[in-house]
Design a protein around this motif. Structure first.
Motif, PDB file in Angstrom:
ATOM      1  N   ALA A   7      35.480  85.071  61.174  1.00  0.00           N
ATOM      2  CA  ALA A   7      34.908  84.696  62.478  1.00  0.00           C
ATOM      3  C   ALA A   7      33.409  84.952  62.590  1.00  0.00           C
ATOM      4  O   ALA A   7      32.722  84.277  63.356  1.00  0.00           O
ATOM      5  N   GLN A  20      35.331  77.497  68.320  1.00  0.00           N
ATOM      6  CA  GLN A  20      35.665  78.506  67.326  1.00  0.00           C
ATOM      7  C   GLN A  20      36.344  77.930  66.083  1.00  0.00           C
ATOM      8  O   GLN A  20      36.845  78.674  65.246  1.00  0.00           O
ATOM      9  N   PRO A  45      40.814  83.215  61.059  1.00  0.00           N
ATOM     10  CA  PRO A  45      40.027  84.044  61.971  1.00  0.00           C
ATOM     11  C   PRO A  45      39.341  85.219  61.284  1.00  0.00           C
ATOM     12  O   PRO A  45      38.462  85.847  61.868  1.00  0.00           O
ATOM     13  N   ARG A  76      38.872  87.168  67.823  1.00  0.00           N
ATOM     14  CA  ARG A  76      39.274  87.525  66.473  1.00  0.00           C
ATOM     15  C   ARG A  76      40.774  87.805  66.419  1.00  0.00           C
ATOM     16  O   ARG A  76      41.350  88.295  67.366  1.00  0.00           O
TER      17      ARG A  76
END
Length: 435
Positions: free
Chosen positions: A171, A103, A168, A20
């Protein structure tokens, strides 16, 4: 060893651990963009530094293979009108997967209101099932997949949402559908402190998720007024001092609490722009064994206190003309949970409440956040096996952090996000229950 056993019992592989960011800024790099049957110039897209947009074409696999890796992907699917056109998503995603970094977020865009035929409506609805299924397939790569329904709006009104879902800050949000409203389109505000000049009230701010929300609000420029029980006053004061905010010790279940809060705000000459209803309590028992006092306490603090406090604020001098409200719901409130009939009733009620309030008070905004399994002091005290199962039972295979909820709350409160209203945003890693 025990963690590996948990994954084997669930028949899943350990996921990539979420990394993160401390802020909501987008990462530099290539962001893939695809628009179905609609050739848009790159300057028509939301302008968000340091994003470099790369146009994607399903019939140009060589161009994709030559890239070093896409940071994120935005797919404009508003013009998918026929069933056979949905196969474009199959071709495109199959080409994307080899160059999609771990991610990396994928955001699809639909417009359920603009459908011109029954087939068009069906295809726009099909995107919901597609997104939720793909999110479950990509969870072990920590890639989240979400759907943004513009619902008659266009890029300017959607810019804040696009930035949030590709950053982010989102996330721990995956497999979710967020619908925008018919709100006046506002230009994008790419400020590091989008809440500068705003005054925010956060209830239950002394610890846990409330403390994280207060901290993020302060980081984004707001003056925070933290509220908690008198017994939590020392902890609350310490938090507010660190944030240069103000603290109010007050029991919200008291009949005079709303009037007392207004009096303190008036005395301090404060007018609230942002209100976050975070304070809550659990008293878990099966309905057969539940005491009336436990039922009443949970419904009073988790639901009725919010209703009474909002009624007192609305129309008072202590509320700004265009204030925004966020209520903390819960995945258990959406899905139900054994031994939580009282808690689930209160949290589920918030969905209907914010929808009605958004219609009744169109000058204000009312939204909710529904956290899943979040790592807090309370959850850390759970028995190990129960805790492990709880935090793994989602597509990302891990627990969320209080900061994940805080980012979502601040996103819903942003002044350039007026198109987002009467929505319940789930911050749960796509919980396999209730999501």
């Amino acid at each position: 060893m025990l963690e590996t056993l948990v994954y084997k019992l669930m028949g899943r592989r350990p996921p990539v651990v979420l990394q993160r960011s401390a802020n909501t800024e987008l990462r530099a790099g290539d962001y893939g963009f695809y628009s179905h049957q609609q050739r848009l110039a790159l300057n028509d897209l939301p302008q968000m530094d340091p994003v470099t947009w790369r146009l994607l074409e399903p019939d140009n696999a060589k161009a994709l293979q030559s890239t070093t890796g896409l940071v994120a992907v935005l797919l404009d699917c508003r013009q998918i009108q026929q069933v056979d056109e949905l196969q474009t998503l199959l071709v495109l995603v199959q080409q994307l997967l080899p160059v999609l970094q771990n991610q990396s977020p994928i955001l699809l865009v639909s417009d359920s209101q603009a459908a011109i035929s029954a087939s068009h409506s069906a295809c726009q609805s099909a995107l919901t099932g597609f997104v939720r299924s793909l999110a479950k397939e990509l969870g072990t790569k920590a890639c989240r997949v979400n759907l943004l329904d513009l619902y008659g709006t266009d890029w300017p009104a959607a810019s804040a949402s696009v930035q949030f879902f590709l950053s982010p800050a989102s996330a721990y949000i995956s497999g979710q559908v967020l619908k925008l409203g018919e709100e006046a389109q506002a230009p994008m505000q790419c400020s590091v402190q989008p809440l500068a000049g705003k005054t925010a009230l956060v209830t239950g701010a002394a610890r846990g998720i409330g403390k994280a929300i207060a901290s993020q609000l302060a980081a984004e420029g707001a003056l925070v007024v933290g509220l908690d029980l008198p017994a939590a006053a020392p902890a609350l004061d310490a938090v507010m001092q660190s944030l240069r905010g103000q603290s109010i010790a007050l029991d919200l279940t008291g009949a005079e609490a709303p009037a007392q809060l207004l009096a303190q705000l008036q005395e301090r000459r404060l007018s609230l722009d942002l209100v976050v209803h975070n304070a809550g309590v659990t008293r878990d028992k099966t309905l057969k064994n539940m005491a009336l006092a436990d039922w009443q306490l949970v419904l009073e603090l988790n639901l009725n206190a919010q209703i009474r406090l909002n009624e007192a604020l609305l129309g008072s001098a202590q509320l700004a003309a265009a204030a925004s409200f966020v209520s903390l719901s819960s995945i258990n409130g959406l899905a139900g949970q054994r031994g939580q009939c009282n808690y689930a009733s209160a949290k589920s009620a918030l969905g209907g409440y914010i929808q009605r309030m958004a219609r009744t008070y169109p000058m204000h905004r009312f939204n909710a956040v529904a956290p899943g399994f979040i790592r807090t002091e309370m959850t850390e005290k759970m028995p190990w096996l129960i805790r492990e199962i709880g935090q793994r039972f989602n597509s990302l295979g891990q627990a969320g952090e209080p900061s994940d909820v805080a980012h979502a709350v601040c996103f819903l409160l942003r002044p350039d996000n007026k198109a987002c209203n009467a929505q319940v945003l789930r911050v749960c890693g796509q919980s396999l229950v209730g999501a």
